[in-house]
Design an enzyme around this catalytic site. Structure first.
Site, PDB file in Angstrom:
ATOM      1  CG  ASN A 138      -1.826   1.190   1.300  1.00 35.33           C
ATOM      2  OD1 ASN A 138      -1.637   2.150   0.536  1.00 35.33           O
ATOM      3  ND2 ASN A 138      -2.776   1.176   2.206  1.00 35.33           N
ATOM      4  CB  CYS A 171      -2.944   5.159   2.617  1.00 37.71           C
ATOM      5  SG  CYS A 171      -4.228   5.678   3.728  1.00 37.71           S
ATOM      6  CB  CYS A 202     -28.656  16.207 -26.513  1.00 38.41           C
ATOM      7  SG  CYS A 202     -30.272  15.619 -27.073  1.00 38.41           S
TER       8      CYS A 202
HETATM    9  C1  LIG Z   1     -12.980   3.530   3.734  1.00 44.25           C
HETATM   10  C2  LIG Z   1     -11.859   3.154   2.841  1.00 44.25           C
HETATM   11  C3  LIG Z   1     -10.717   2.611   3.383  1.00 44.25           C
HETATM   12  C4  LIG Z   1      -9.671   2.245   2.568  1.00 44.25           C
HETATM   13  N1  LIG Z   1      -8.596   1.670   3.124  1.00 44.25           N
HETATM   14  C5  LIG Z   1      -7.587   1.226   2.329  1.00 44.25           C
HETATM   15  C6  LIG Z   1      -6.507   0.507   2.872  1.00 44.25           C
HETATM   16  O1  LIG Z   1      -6.430   0.236   4.061  1.00 44.25           O
HETATM   17  N2  LIG Z   1      -5.549   0.094   2.028  1.00 44.25           N
HETATM   18  C7  LIG Z   1      -5.575   0.345   0.689  1.00 44.25           C
HETATM   19  O2  LIG Z   1      -4.659  -0.068  -0.020  1.00 44.25           O
HETATM   20  N3  LIG Z   1      -6.591   1.035   0.160  1.00 44.25           N
HETATM   21  C8  LIG Z   1      -7.601   1.468   0.937  1.00 44.25           C
HETATM   22  N4  LIG Z   1      -8.667   2.108   0.367  1.00 44.25           N
HETATM   23  C9  LIG Z   1      -8.677   2.370  -1.079  1.00 44.25           C
HETATM   24  C10 LIG Z   1      -9.451   1.306  -1.862  1.00 44.25           C
HETATM   25  O3  LIG Z   1      -8.861   0.047  -1.737  1.00 44.25           O
HETATM   26  C11 LIG Z   1      -9.523   1.649  -3.363  1.00 44.25           C
HETATM   27  O4  LIG Z   1      -8.234   1.713  -3.887  1.00 44.25           O
HETATM   28  C12 LIG Z   1     -10.217   2.950  -3.645  1.00 44.25           C
HETATM   29  O5  LIG Z   1     -11.308   3.129  -2.772  1.00 44.25           O
HETATM   30  C13 LIG Z   1     -10.696   3.065  -5.096  1.00 44.25           C
HETATM   31  O6  LIG Z   1     -11.626   2.081  -5.437  1.00 44.25           O
HETATM   32  P1  LIG Z   1     -13.220   2.313  -5.433  1.00 44.25           P
HETATM   33  O7  LIG Z   1     -13.499   3.512  -6.273  1.00 44.25           O
HETATM   34  O8  LIG Z   1     -13.816   1.044  -5.949  1.00 44.25           O
HETATM   35  O9  LIG Z   1     -13.622   2.560  -4.008  1.00 44.25           O
HETATM   36  C14 LIG Z   1      -9.734   2.476   1.182  1.00 44.25           C
HETATM   37  C15 LIG Z   1     -10.894   3.026   0.644  1.00 44.25           C
HETATM   38  C16 LIG Z   1     -11.951   3.354   1.464  1.00 44.25           C
HETATM   39  C17 LIG Z   1     -13.187   3.926   0.870  1.00 44.25           C
END
Ligand SMILES: Cc1cc2nc3c(=O)[nH]c(=O)nc-3n(C[C@H](O)[C@H](O)[C@H](O)COP(=O)(O)O)c2cc1C
Ligand SMILES: Cc1cc2nc3c(=O)[nH]c(=O)nc-3n(C[C@H](O)[C@H](O)[C@H](O)COP(=O)(O)OP(=O)(O)OC[C@H]3O[C@@H](n4cnc5c(N)ncnc54)[C@H](O)[C@@H]3O)c2cc1C
Ligand code: SF4
Lengths: 451, 434
Positions: B135, B138, B391
């Site tokens: 990751n 974030c 449109c």
């Molecule tokens: C509440 C929340 C928590 C997330 N926590 C993580 C995480 O811990 N690690 C990570 O790699 N991505 C995290 N993400 C990102 C998602 O894995 C994803 O990459 C991102 O939301 C885009 O995809 P989506 O449009 O389908 O939500 C988080 C997203 C959300 C909404």
């Protein structure tokens, strides 16, 4: 027929009071914020929108709907009231299905117009709820205008004149202002004393003096008004009801629909109003529908509207006709009243002759008759103007006051508008437009003269 | 038989729909429900070192809505998992044992020191998980501590950590990229350089969903203060698609496996990502908004579409749109179109007129013979597609190609041969046409 067997049945309290209250609740419950946002989103914000052209007061409908969708209902209300000071009442009573909503591109395309009327109500209600005044009076002009009649036409004229800086006195024969908004419109279209709340909003602007209980032709003379004021606006509406021209119209139980509605609108407790068990309504307009529906809602058992022509010729819109039918009112087309049947001084029934459209669409009798028993017969075949107090000077046309495009009568210094003028639509919104239009004409005349 | 089975860098799953690392994959309970519903795999909610991080106790989420409160964009300030490492590891092991046919990938985020990675990798390996996802994306909270996007924004770090991981585990390594960067190709190249097996993208985008104008606090706010969060959901799909396509097109990373993420809500979104080069897809917001059952339609919908198109396997269409992505300079300047308004479909709202009149090329009439009538004036139309975009009636306005004669706007004859900017006479740097 057997009508002489049974007793004539006219009674109050046919339904328990809570049932009557429920029956007379708001015809269309107001939109909440979410509902309004969703509905507003359906508007395409058309260029040169057809709805604006169809509104007699030319409200900028796409703009006010956009203001609702941006969370600015006060701005929306201002957009509405700028063009139509009775935008709140019009939102409730306009036959939108034959005005703005009829030409909505989404009506044309999908048969599902944007609910312009409901949105208009949402916006104006929001403003009224917050008690905000949105108009500011221009500097005093020093000019004084008398308005005769405090209905939609008179109030609209008076309000606009006050905004423009003139001092206005509104005279009305009745105790309350509002005209048919207060005494005529169906109760379920304007619940919670809306007519008076709207009048209060209009008057809160200032610059408008009110004199009630004074009737032109009785306690007021046109000559005096002309002497005392710089201009006069006549908005007296229609004072009389057309008769059937039949023998027995003075029988008990043969009633003018508008009189009964006025009584209904003023009743504190609807369940004490006397209602017939079998009710026959003669006519094909809004009044006929309104009296029929309200009779039904008060507990009448059988309510029948009889109209001499067909469905398509009825002045009441398709929506109104459907409303009547869903409330259980029966509509009989192509029959005209031939004879009132009385007994002991009271009506017991009415005989009709069937009609048809003959050559050149002329209505003709077929010679075939039928009879309906009736405890009450309502006359709703139109109203007429009563030219009391006009002193013969003001020219009439087809029984109503003749005016030009600016609302000027044949007498300089006298303007007129609303139901009392010739060639009108007999709608609240049209009366409001007439009043506004005349106010601008009066303003031009007064300022021109003062210059 | 249409085969939806997915093999992503050796990780097998019955379909290409994985749940992205996020709350839906934070615990055994959720993941088991997801597998029961039919999801092909999960990327477990990001693990970190103990002691676990803490989340705010105020609201974590904010949303952008359509008029009917359809969720269009979603924002969060949640951190990585706030549960102890051993609890997560135990549950991962259990789930993998119970669901051997599903993909279980573990997302990781530990400090940018080799020791930290060396310590956690064997623990993850021991769970039997199919792979790891780093990751580096974030954008909030963790980045302030030198992790997440703070690593993902520096290609050298991306390469370094990827290399550490490859050296210290047998598991496939997927590097999850942050979109909060100028050119996403750089970290993608770095990940490949570091030996990673794949990239996944996008993580969330720095965002503030709104400001409460009464309290003057950003939304969401904790005790009156807010911080930027990560944006995701349908609103981010176009950005994610573009980033996926850039990596797929880049000669340095062409063919490098991509797991597509960002606003994927249905089978069509998934197919689009895969057409632009993603080997599979990951979903977060759509599942959070509607629950796990949406995967049923994703599976069925994708299958039906593949059958219709005669694609027997996913590989038959993965990357098929990539060759059609090009640079502006290679677009055919001899392709001339004019808007056409179907008068039978036209509902006469006039939006095309006012859009073109006010903001474009004055190429649509408002009236004809005194009647309300909207028609394109070929002499003015540049074929920009604005009218189509505004449109409200689908397919009422279409773009028609001119193949003969003269373009009434320019007076120039219509050439059928392809010719682009590189050889255009107005291009000061043009090359001679061959
Ligand atoms: C509440 C929340 C928590 C997330 N926590 C993580 C995480 O811990 N690690 C990570 O790699 N991505 C995290 N993400 C990102 C998602 O894995 C994803 O990459 C991102 O939301 C885009 O995809 P989506 O449009 O389908 O939500 C988080 C997203 C959300 C909404
Ligand atoms: C039963 C019924 C239902 C209706 N329903 C609808 C509806 O749903 N929607 C719609 O758009 N329209 C409806 N209408 C029509 C609408 O009410 C009228 O078109 C509108 O009220 C006309 O406004 P006005 O100001 O011209 O007249 P009015 O509303 O009639 O007001 C005239 C005012 O002048 C006063 N006045 C009269 N004579 C004198 C005098 N000599 N001296 C002093 N004051 C006087 C009256 O007391 C009254 O206050 C309905 C009409 C009726 C009768
Ligand atoms: S394509 Fe562009 S220029 Fe042509 S009519 Fe439509 S909006 Fe106007």
């Amino acid at each position: 027929m057997g009508m002489s067997d049974a007793k004539r049945d006219v009674a109050a309290g046919r339904l328990p009071s809570h049932q009557v209250q429920e029956n007379f609740a708001d015809l269309h419950p107001p939109l909440d914020r979410h509902g309004a946002t969703v509905e507003a989103d359906r508007c395409y914000f058309c260029h040169d929108a057809p709805c604006v052209r169809a509104c007699p007061t030319s409200i900028d409908i796409p703009m006010f709907i956009r203001q609702i969708s941006t969370g600015n209902p006060h701005g929306a209300a201002e957009t509405i009231l700028k063009q139509n000071i009775m935008g709140g009442m019009c939102a409730r009573v306009c036959p939108t299905e034959t005005l703005c909503e009829e030409v909505c591109v989404r009506e044309v395309a999908e048969g599902k117009p944007v609910k312009i009327g409901h949105l208009q109500r949402y916006a104006t209600d929001a403003l009224f709820a917050d008690g905000k005044q949105v108009f500011v009076r221009a500097a005093e002009s020093g000019k004084r205008v008398a308005v005769v009649g405090g209905g939609p036409a008179g109030l609209s004229c008076g309000h606009r004149l006050a905004v423009l800086g003139h001092s206005v006195t509104v005279y009305d024969a009745r105790k309350k202002l509002g005209g048919l908004n207060e005494y005529g419109i169906a109760a379920y279209k304007t619940v919670e004393d809306f007519a008076q709340r709207e009048v209060a909003f209009i008057l809160s602007l200032g610059g408008i003096e009110v004199v009630t209980g004074r009737r032109l032709g009785a306690d007021l003379s046109l000559a005096q008004l002309r002497a005392d004021y710089d201009a006069v606006f006549l908005g007296a509406g229609l004072g009389a009801v057309n008769g059937l021209g039949l023998e027995g119209e003075d029988l008990d139980g043969v009633v003018d629909a508008v009189d009964y509605i006025a009584e209904l609108r003023q009743a504190k407790d609807l369940s004490v109003l006397p209602v017939g068990r079998e009710v026959v309504v003669i006519g094909g307009g809004m009044t006929a529908i309104d009296i029929a529906v309200q009779s039904k809602l008060l507990g009448a058992q059988d309510v029948t509207i009889v109209y001499r022509r067909g469905k398509a010729q009825m002045k009441a819109s398709g929506f109104e006709q459907d409303l009547a039918q869903t409330k259980g009112v029966k509509i009989v087309h192509f029959a005209k009243p031939a004879r009132l049947i009385g007994e002991g001084g009271a009506v017991r029934g009415i005989e009709f002759e069937r009609t048809r459209l003959g050559a050149g669409d002329r209505l003709e009798g077929t010679g075939e008759n039928f009879t309906l028993s009736a405890d009450v017969v309502f006359k709703a075949i139109g109203q007429t103007f009563v030219p009391d107090g006009l002193d013969g000077g003001v020219r009439l046309e087809g029984g109503r006051i003749a005016v030009d495009g600016e609302g000027r009568t044949s007498v300089p210094g006298i303007w007129a508008g609303g139901d009392c003028v010739a060639g009108g639509q007999d709608l609240t919104v049209a009366a409001v437009e007439d009043g506004k239009n005349a106010a601008h004409s009066i303003d031009r005349a007064l300022r021109g003269a003062g210059a | 038989m249409t085969d939806l089975r997915n093999d992503f860098v050796g990780i097998k799953s019955p379909n290409p729909f994985w749940l992205a690392s996020a709350p839906p994959t934070d615990k055994e309970y959720n993941v088991v429900r997801a597998f029961k519903a039919g999801w092909g795999g999960v990327v477990w909610k990001t693990l970190g070192e103990d002691p676990p991080i803490v989340n705010v106790n105020g609201p974590r989420y904010g949303a952008i809505y359509g008029a009917d409160r359809r969720l269009l964009g979603f924002n969060n300030i949640e951190l990585i998992t706030d549960r102890p490492l051993d609890v997560n590891l135990r549950e991962i092991k259990q789930v993998k044992q119970d669901w051997p046919d599903r993909a279980v990938v573990v997302s990781l985020m530990v400090p940018c020191e080799e020791g930290a990675w060396k310590k956690i990798l064997p623990l993850v390996e021991d769970t039997g998980a199919d792979g790891i996802e780093l990751n580096f994306g974030c954008p909030h909270g963790m980045s302030e501590r030198g992790m997440g996007a703070a690593v993902g924004q520096v290609p050298e770090y991306v390469e370094m950590v990827a290399r550490w991981c490859k050296q210290n585990t047998r598991m496939p390594v997927i590097v999850k990229l942050t979109p909060n960067i100028t050119d996403v190709r750089n970290p993608a190249r770095a990940a490949k350089q570091g030996g990673a097996d794949a990239v996944s993208l996008i993580n969330t985008i720095n965002s503030i969903v709104g400001v409460d104008l009464d309290t003057m606090a950003p939304n969401p706010a904790t005790d009156g203060k807010g911080t930027h969060g990560g944006y995701c959901g349908p609103a981010v799909k176009p950005i994610a698609l573009s980033m996926v396509s850039e990596i797929a097109r880049d000669p340095a990373t062409a063919g490098f496996p991509i797991s597509g993420i960002g606003g994927i809500s249905d089978w069509r979104d998934a197919a689009e990502f895969m057409a632009l080069g993603a080997g599979n897809v990951q979903v977060c917001t759509a599942a959070m908004a509607y629950g796990f059952r949406i995967v049923e339609d994703m599976v069925e919908g994708l299958k039906t579409w593949m059958e219709e198109k005669g694609h027997a396997r996913l590989d038959d269409f993965v990357g098929k749109a990539v060759p059609n992505m090009t640079d502006w300079q290679y677009l055919n300047l001899n392709y001339v179109v004019k808007a056409r308004i179907d008068q039978d479909d036209c509902i006469k709202c006039g939006r095309c007129y006012i859009a073109c009149e006010d903001t474009s090329h004055q190429a649509i009439t408002a009236t004809k013979d005194g009647q309300r009538h909207f028609e394109v004036i070929d002499e003015e139309c540049v074929g920009c597609n604005l009218c189509v975009s505004v449109c409200p009636v689908e397919n009422c306005i279409t773009m028609e190609r001119l193949t003969d004669g003269v373009d009434p706007r320019t007076g120039q004859p219509i050439e059928r041969e392809y010719a682009n900017w590189t050889t255009h006479p107005n291009n000061p740097n043009r090359v001679a046409a061959e």
